[in-house]
Each structure stands twice: as C-alpha cells, then as structure tokens.
Design an enzyme around this catalytic site. Structure first.
Site, PDB file in Angstrom:
ATOM      1  N   HIS A  28       0.847  -1.195   0.000  1.00 59.51           N
ATOM      2  CA  HIS A  28       0.000   0.000   0.000  1.00 59.51           C
ATOM      3  C   HIS A  28       0.882   1.245   0.000  1.00 59.51           C
ATOM      4  O   HIS A  28       1.495   1.575   1.004  1.00 59.51           O
ATOM      5  CB  HIS A  28      -0.915  -0.018   1.230  1.00 59.51           C
ATOM      6  N   GLU A  55      -1.898  -1.415  -3.709  1.00 54.18           N
ATOM      7  CA  GLU A  55      -3.055  -0.759  -3.093  1.00 54.18           C
ATOM      8  C   GLU A  55      -2.778   0.732  -3.085  1.00 54.18           C
ATOM      9  O   GLU A  55      -1.701   1.155  -2.676  1.00 54.18           O
ATOM     10  CB  GLU A  55      -3.206  -1.258  -1.644  1.00 54.18           C
ATOM     11  N   HIS A 176      -9.056  -7.420   4.900  1.00 51.76           N
ATOM     12  CA  HIS A 176      -9.085  -6.512   6.046  1.00 51.76           C
ATOM     13  C   HIS A 176      -9.500  -7.243   7.323  1.00 51.76           C
ATOM     14  O   HIS A 176     -10.625  -7.695   7.456  1.00 51.76           O
ATOM     15  CB  HIS A 176     -10.005  -5.297   5.834  1.00 51.76           C
TER      16      HIS A 176
END
Length: 226
Positions: A28, A55, A176
């Site tokens: 990310h 991400e 998540h």
C-alpha cells in the site's frame, strides 16, 4: 533516500512468502509514504516471481507512480491521512466521476483493477458499471464484530455482496482484519478467488517465522469449500 541500514529487507520477506506458497504480494503506497517507499515498490516490481498488487488511493501523484511501475493489479482504496490503515470501503457511487478517468488510464497500461468496497449491493453494482475486473470486499466489520448476532449479520451481508458480484462477472476478493481464527467465517463466503492478508501473518511470524505463518494461513484457506 535509501538507508544502507534499513531492516528488514522487504525483498527477502516477499521471496520467503512466495516460496512458502503465497500467490501474490500486496503493498500500500500512501501519499505520505508511511507504509512503504517508492523504491521498495520498484524493487518489489523487479524481484517478485508471482504478482504485485498495488493498493493505492486515487490521487494524481500515486497514479503516476502506478503508471510508471505497472503493477499486475491495482486495488483502489479510500485515502485518509488520519487513519492507521484503511478503515472502510471506497464509495464508488460518490466518487464515480473521479474514478472513471483513473480506471481508463490504468486499463490503457494493461493493469487489472480491483475496488475495495463495503459489502453492499449498491457498491457492487457501481463497481460493475465502472468496468473493473474485481472487487475486494471489506471484511473489517465481520472481523471486529463483538457478538455472534452482529457476526451473523455481517457474514450474511458479505455473502449477498459476493453472490451479486459473481453474477456481475466480477472476480471476488476479500480483505481486512482476516486472521487465523475468523478465516473459518471468511470460508463461508461464496465465490471468493483471493484473500489479501497482511497484519495477522506478520504478527504470527513473530512467533513461528514467516515461512510457517504463510503455510499455516494457506492450510486454513485450503479448507475453503468454494
């Protein structure tokens, strides 16, 4: 600037995960670079054997990085400076106008696109209309459910969203808050192709090592009836 003394080496970790059976590496890149640096992304792109899933928030600067590095996949997520990690899904309906040109530019570079969304039918429909290949269903609410009743409700919502996404010919991923315990619940969501798991594997690795932590999670995922 790259530090000569930077530890741990991400490439060593990524290769270890791949050798243990991981089928992709997710990173990310945030606007303030608090999770990973540009050079790390470049090194991952150059060195990993499986696939790189970047991400990212939909910001011009990060989009430029993505178009320069060309990951195999991009997962578009909301970007808020104050959160430690992504705390909710991308509102595809509200952000449609800004997402459309980004989707177009990424597709022109041959990058497959996923949208990280809350598991609602409206968001699934909006994702399908944008023409992306995948959705990643946000499993955080299920992971954080503190009673069996709420857990059941969250699971039902995820199941319904996954079915709707499959019917719209979207690849269905999830991520998540997934860990070694709640993976049993995640395994009850139909039509899943990929799970993106980071924190719990790294946490487990502190006790058993990265190789064993990845293998343990893959063993739990192998029980998936779908």
């Amino acid at each position: 600037p790259e530090s000569k003394n930077a530890e741990p080496d991400l490439i060593v970790a990524a290769r270890m995960c791949e050798r243990a059976g991981a089928q992709g590496i997710v990173a990310h890149l945030r606007s303030d670079r608090r999770h990973i640096q540009d050079r790390d992304i470049e090194r991952l792109r150059e060195n990993i054997m499986t696939k790189l899933n970047l991400e990212m928030g939909n910001t011009p600067e990060i989009l430029d990085v993505a178009l320069r590095i060309v990951p195999d996949e991009v997962c578009l997520v909301p970007e808020k400076r104050e959160e430690v990690t992504t705390e909710g899904g991308l509102d595809v309906i509200a952000n449609r106008k800004t997402l459309e040109p980004t989707v177009k530019r990424l597709h022109t570079s041959g990058i497959r696109i996923s949208l990280f969304i809350d598991p609602t039918l409206e968001q699934v429909d909006a994702a399908a209309e944008l023409g992306v290949e995948m959705v990643e269903l946000h499993t955080g609410s299920l992971a954080n459910a503190f009673t069996g009743k709420i857990q059941k409700e969250e699971l039902e919502q995820l199941r319904a969203a996954a079915r709707a996404a499959s019917e719209s010919n979207l690849q269905v991923n999830a991520g998540h808050g997934i860990n070694y315990k709640n993976i049993e619940l995640i395994n009850q969501i139909p039509g899943l192709t990929e799970l993106n798991i980071g924190h719990s594997i790294v946490s487990r690795a502190m006790w058993v090592g990265l190789d064993a932590a990845v293998k343990e999670m893959l063993a739990a995922m192998a029980k998936y009836p779908g």
